[in-house]
Design a protein around this motif. Structure first.
Motif, PDB file in Angstrom:
ATOM      1  N   PRO A 243       0.813  -1.211   0.000  1.00 42.34           N
ATOM      2  CA  PRO A 243       0.000   0.000   0.000  1.00 42.34           C
ATOM      3  C   PRO A 243       0.854   1.272   0.000  1.00 42.34           C
ATOM      4  O   PRO A 243       0.352   2.356  -0.282  1.00 42.34           O
ATOM      5  N   TYR A 244       2.154   1.141   0.319  1.00 39.09           N
ATOM      6  CA  TYR A 244       2.969   2.340   0.533  1.00 39.09           C
ATOM      7  C   TYR A 244       4.053   2.521  -0.515  1.00 39.09           C
ATOM      8  O   TYR A 244       4.937   3.363  -0.362  1.00 39.09           O
ATOM      9  N   ALA A 245       3.992   1.735  -1.561  1.00 33.31           N
ATOM     10  CA  ALA A 245       5.034   1.842  -2.575  1.00 33.31           C
ATOM     11  C   ALA A 245       4.491   1.425  -3.924  1.00 33.31           C
ATOM     12  O   ALA A 245       3.674   0.519  -4.031  1.00 33.31           O
ATOM     13  N   SER A 246       4.956   2.097  -4.949  1.00 33.54           N
ATOM     14  CA  SER A 246       4.608   1.739  -6.315  1.00 33.54           C
ATOM     15  C   SER A 246       5.545   2.513  -7.249  1.00 33.54           C
ATOM     16  O   SER A 246       5.720   3.713  -7.059  1.00 33.54           O
ATOM     17  N   PRO A 247       6.177   1.845  -8.204  1.00 32.32           N
ATOM     18  CA  PRO A 247       6.177   0.415  -8.483  1.00 32.32           C
ATOM     19  C   PRO A 247       6.702  -0.433  -7.320  1.00 32.32           C
ATOM     20  O   PRO A 247       7.593   0.010  -6.594  1.00 32.32           O
ATOM     21  N   HIS A 248       6.146  -1.608  -7.167  1.00 28.85           N
ATOM     22  CA  HIS A 248       6.586  -2.502  -6.096  1.00 28.85           C
ATOM     23  C   HIS A 248       6.240  -3.919  -6.526  1.00 28.85           C
ATOM     24  O   HIS A 248       5.073  -4.304  -6.485  1.00 28.85           O
ATOM     25  N   GLY A 249       7.228  -4.658  -6.955  1.00 33.94           N
ATOM     26  CA  GLY A 249       6.908  -6.008  -7.397  1.00 33.94           C
ATOM     27  C   GLY A 249       8.088  -6.705  -8.043  1.00 33.94           C
ATOM     28  O   GLY A 249       9.210  -6.183  -8.064  1.00 33.94           O
TER      29      GLY A 249
END
Lengths: 412, 407
Positions: A243-249
């Motif tokens: 919920p607190y980062a993007s991009p994140h994966g």
């Protein structure tokens, strides 16, 4: 660190601490392995009549079954002496007595109520040695309606809530690595033992410590638990999203099943990321400017990121990103791990030699002390390898006593 | 059990360390920058109100600690910190490698002030080495530690556990490491520096994968609900009517009783299929063909899908079967076994006017009680108590320090 390291030939702190390891499988041995690393004298008790699980677990050397051929046992029991003792033999009680008087610490996971059968429960041990420290490990605790239900790490991880959180929201739960909870819990037990040793130095008193996987493991899920108890919300697994980062994966890279991970939580990191990938047109789209915007368009964003990563190896992605202050890593296979330059620097993987196995790899702990060099002086024991040494030299039996008990089958 | 003072300067990478030590009796002082730890802005939040005093993440891992604020980038802040160090037994921190050293607050500098001090430093990859300056979030360390590659469905990317694990694991191992160093100090009077690598903490979980690599130079892969065992990958997670189960097909001594009990039950519902023909005692799973395995797995899945977690668990307990339900947080909180064990504490949050149920007992001792005495601190909650009463800093100076952003 090197300046301090010159002093790290300090005496192993746990030298002289004697540990009677009656435990089996993973958690107990992991605890005693750690103690052995810093000098504790650990005696592992087994029996030829009932091999513990890791003695008969694949993989075996050359695929040939044998109690001294399992890599699993070797990897969990470095640094310990190994003896065999038939706890069901009527004369084993006198041996148990001698072992107890020898020991400072006893580690067992017989299961609730079972230790008493072998005259090994805390009250009985304390009569022999008033300041004994006993660590009892169990699956779900020594009391309660489910205390007798058998459990191992591989199914306790489900009970304790971890599998629910592993996988994709639109799919079944999957299994996190191995007997997951077996590797979370030992640290709490090591802390407990060391605290008990400290306590005993101050007060002269031993104690009985009881820990269970069920009562330790949820401490690794507290934020999700509080989301339920405070907010009434049951969180679900969400793949690799945050919920607190993007991009994140995890993003596909060049090569067969090769992946990198990228995690961007601040606007600063986002700007740096855009620069690394050459500021393509799509990064200027205002909708990606804020975290909120990136979260709202995350599916699209992930595809765009992957369109870039797929042209590079994960190492290239990691190096470029990290050089610009963006958190990124390689999704490493076990082969990558064994060749990882940072782990090499840490001397994480070591080699030992053992009869029947030849050389095998074992792992260092995750911490280094500047004054005390941890390590294991010997490989994992063969079954009953140190019977004569332990019974005669450590426990002080005469040759005659030893042979008599041996002939009666007590040391099986 | 522990009579020590701990200065806890960690961010979320190390919170668990101080938490564990505090539950064993240590006096843990959380040292935050003025305005509070950055990670107080990470949720979930109480009632979804984003507020640094309402972060459930903060509440989770900072119980029992007292809280002060201090700006260690200022000279006066560094002086105050050094004063605190003279009376402290441990300093735990998770700053990037070299950061504290540059401020004059590294281990070698602090040990000159207090030779007994133990400093425990927690970083993603360690204090030295080619990756020492790499940024590590949970996602990065679980990837670099080898966990992710073997986790997830074959036809999807590698995946991590959605509730972040790496930092609490590192904190737990750091607590153990700190106490080993402590034992050395008890014997010799000397402190030392403890260097914890979060990546190495994760790598240990790849224990079985390492064994298969060592034995056959084989790289284990992800296989969804299955894990590598013997010659094949076999299910550890099974779907059932209302969720999933943790269960393994095992032969021989360990699994025969479970399988017999299960198959007998399945038979009463005419669902045992070819499982009835197995001799469980002599079952050697390494000799089972892939086709056979799939058939048995299908038969078992069909049966499990007809029953709920509760039904299956109830029967498993009655018949001593090695099987557990896959619980969600709600079920864990309502689990009878944890209630019977007095596992939960309803912790008071006077500012919110509520109590929140949280886990407590991770160990039982015959000598001491390990309790959570208080909720996680508010920002600067104990400034007056520690700076004023313990260090003797006057109210006027405290006001000045606050104005100057030093506390």
């Amino acid at each position: 660190m090197n300046r301090e390291a010159k002093n790290n030939s300090g005496k192993p702190p746990l030298e002289g601490i004697k540990v009677l390891d009656l435990s089996a499988q993973f958690m107990g041995p992991e605890v005693t392995r750690t103690l052995a690393s810093f000098g504790a004298e650990v005696v592992r008790v087994e029996s030829i009549h009932q091999h513990e699980l890791t003695r008969v677990s694949a993989p075996y050397k050359d695929n040939v079954v044998g109690v001294n051929r399992s890599f699993v046992f070797a990897a969990s029991n470095t640094g310990k002496y190994g003896i065999t003792l038939n706890l069901k033999h009527p004369r084993s009680a006198e041996v148990v007595k001698r072992l107890t008087i020898w020991a400072d610490i006893v580690v067992e996971n017989f299961g609730p109520g079972s230790a008493k059968k072998y005259s090994l429960d805390y009250e009985q041990l304390r009569e022999l040695k008033p300041d004994i420290i006993v660590l009892s490990l169990s699956a779900q605790g020594p009391t309660g309606p489910y205390s007798m239900h058998p459990g191992y790490g591989f199914n306790l991880l489900a009970l304790c809530g971890f599998s629910h959180f592993t996988g994709w929201p639109d799919r079944e739960a999957v299994a996190p690595v191995g007997a997951y909870t077996d590797f979370l819990c030992p640290w709490f037990a090591v802390v407990a033992i060391l605290s008990a040793l400290d306590y005993r130095l101050r007060t002269g008193r031993g104690q009985h410590i009881e820990v269970s996987q069920l009562e330790i493991s949820p401490h690794f899920l507290i934020p999700a638990i509080l989301d339920y108890t405070a907010n009434g919300r049951v969180q679900n697994r969400c793949g690799n999203r945050s919920p607190y980062a993007s991009p994140h994966g995890a993003y596909r890279c060049r090569g067969d099943d090769r992946w990198c991970v990228i995690a961007i939580s601040s606007d600063e990191e986002w700007k740096a990321f855009c620069k690394v990938i050459g500021s393509p047109g799509w990064t200027k789209d205002l909708k990606f400017n804020t975290l909120r915007g990136r979260k709202d368009n995350e599916d699209e964003l992930d595809k765009l990121v992957e369109a870039w990563t797929v042209s590079f190896t994960p190492e290239e992605v990691m190096t470029r990103m990290q050089a610009s202050g963006v958190a990124s890593g390689v999704v490493q296979t076990i082969k990558d791990l064994v060749h990882d330059p940072q782990l090499k620097h840490r001397e994480h993987f070591q080699i030992l030699e053992r009869p029947e196995l030849g050389t095998h790899i074992y792992e260092n702990l995750a911490f280094r002390l500047s004054r005390c060099k941890g390590g294991w002086k010997r490989p994992a024991p063969c079954l009953g390898e140190h019977n004569e040494f332990v019974y005669t030299k450590l426990l002080g039996m005469t040759e005659g006593e030893f042979i008599e008990l041996l002939n009666e089958g007590v040391f099986e | 059990m522990l009579h020590y003072r701990v200065l806890d300067m960690t961010d979320e990478k190390g919170w668990m360390c101080g938490k564990i030590l505090s539950e064993l009796g240590a006096d843990v002082i959380k040292v935050e920058r003025p305005g509070g730890d950055q990670a107080r802005n990470i949720g979930p939040f109480y009632h979804d109100i984003p507020d640094p005093e309402k972060s459930l993440y903060w509440f989770a891992y900072n119980t029992n600690k007292r809280g002060i604020t201090l700006n260690i980038q200022t000279r006066r802040g560094q002086e105050i910190f050094k004063q605190l160090v003279t009376d402290a037994d441990f300093v735990i921190e998770s700053f990037p490698s070299g950061y504290l050293n540059d401020l004059g607050l590294g281990y070698s500098q602090l040990s000159e002030i207090n030779p007994k001090i133990i400093m425990t430093s927690i970083t993603p990859f360690g204090q030295t080495g080619p990756y020492k300056d790499y940024k590590g979030y949970d996602l990065v360390v679980v990837a670099m530690g080898g966990f992710m590659y073997v986790c997830g469905d074959e036809d999807r990317p590698p995946v991590r556990i959605s509730v972040e694990q790496a930092y609490p694991i590192a904190g737990a191992e750091a607590a153990a490491a700190s106490l080993i160093a402590n034992y050395y100090r008890i014997l010799t009077g000397e402190g030392q520096w403890v260097d914890v690598s979060i990546q190495e903490c994760i790598a240990r979980e790849l224990f079985m994968e390492l064994c298969f690599w060592d034995a056959f130079k084989e790289v284990s892969v992800r296989a969804g609900p299955r894990r590598r065992r013997m010659a094949t990958y076999q299910r550890d997670i099974w779907p059932c009517k209302d969720g999933h189960l943790g269960f393994r097909m095992l032969g021989g001594r360990l699994g025969a009783e479970t399988l017999r009990g299960l198959v007998d039950w399945m038979d009463t519902e005419n669902m045992a299929g070819s499982l009835k023909e197995i001799d469980f005692e002599s079952l050697d799973l390494s000799k089972v063909t892939r086709v056979e395995m799939e058939e048995w797995e299908n038969t078992l899945c069909q049966f499990f899908l007809k029953h709920t977690k509760d039904e299956l668990y109830k029967r498993a307990v009655e018949k001593n079967m090695l099987l557990c339900p896959g619980y969600i947080p709600k079920e864990l909180v309502e689990y009878e076994q944890l209630k019977e064990r007095n596992f939960w504490i309803d912790l008071q949050y006077p500012e919110l006017g509520i109590t929140i149920r949280q886990p407590e007992g991770f160990l039982r001792s015959s000598e001491v009680q390990c309790r959570i005495q208080r909720r996680a601190p508010l920002i600067a909650e104990h400034n007056e108590e520690i700076y004023g009463q313990e260090l003797g800093i006057s109210k006027q100076e405290l006001a000045l320090l606050k104005k100057e952003g030093i506390i």
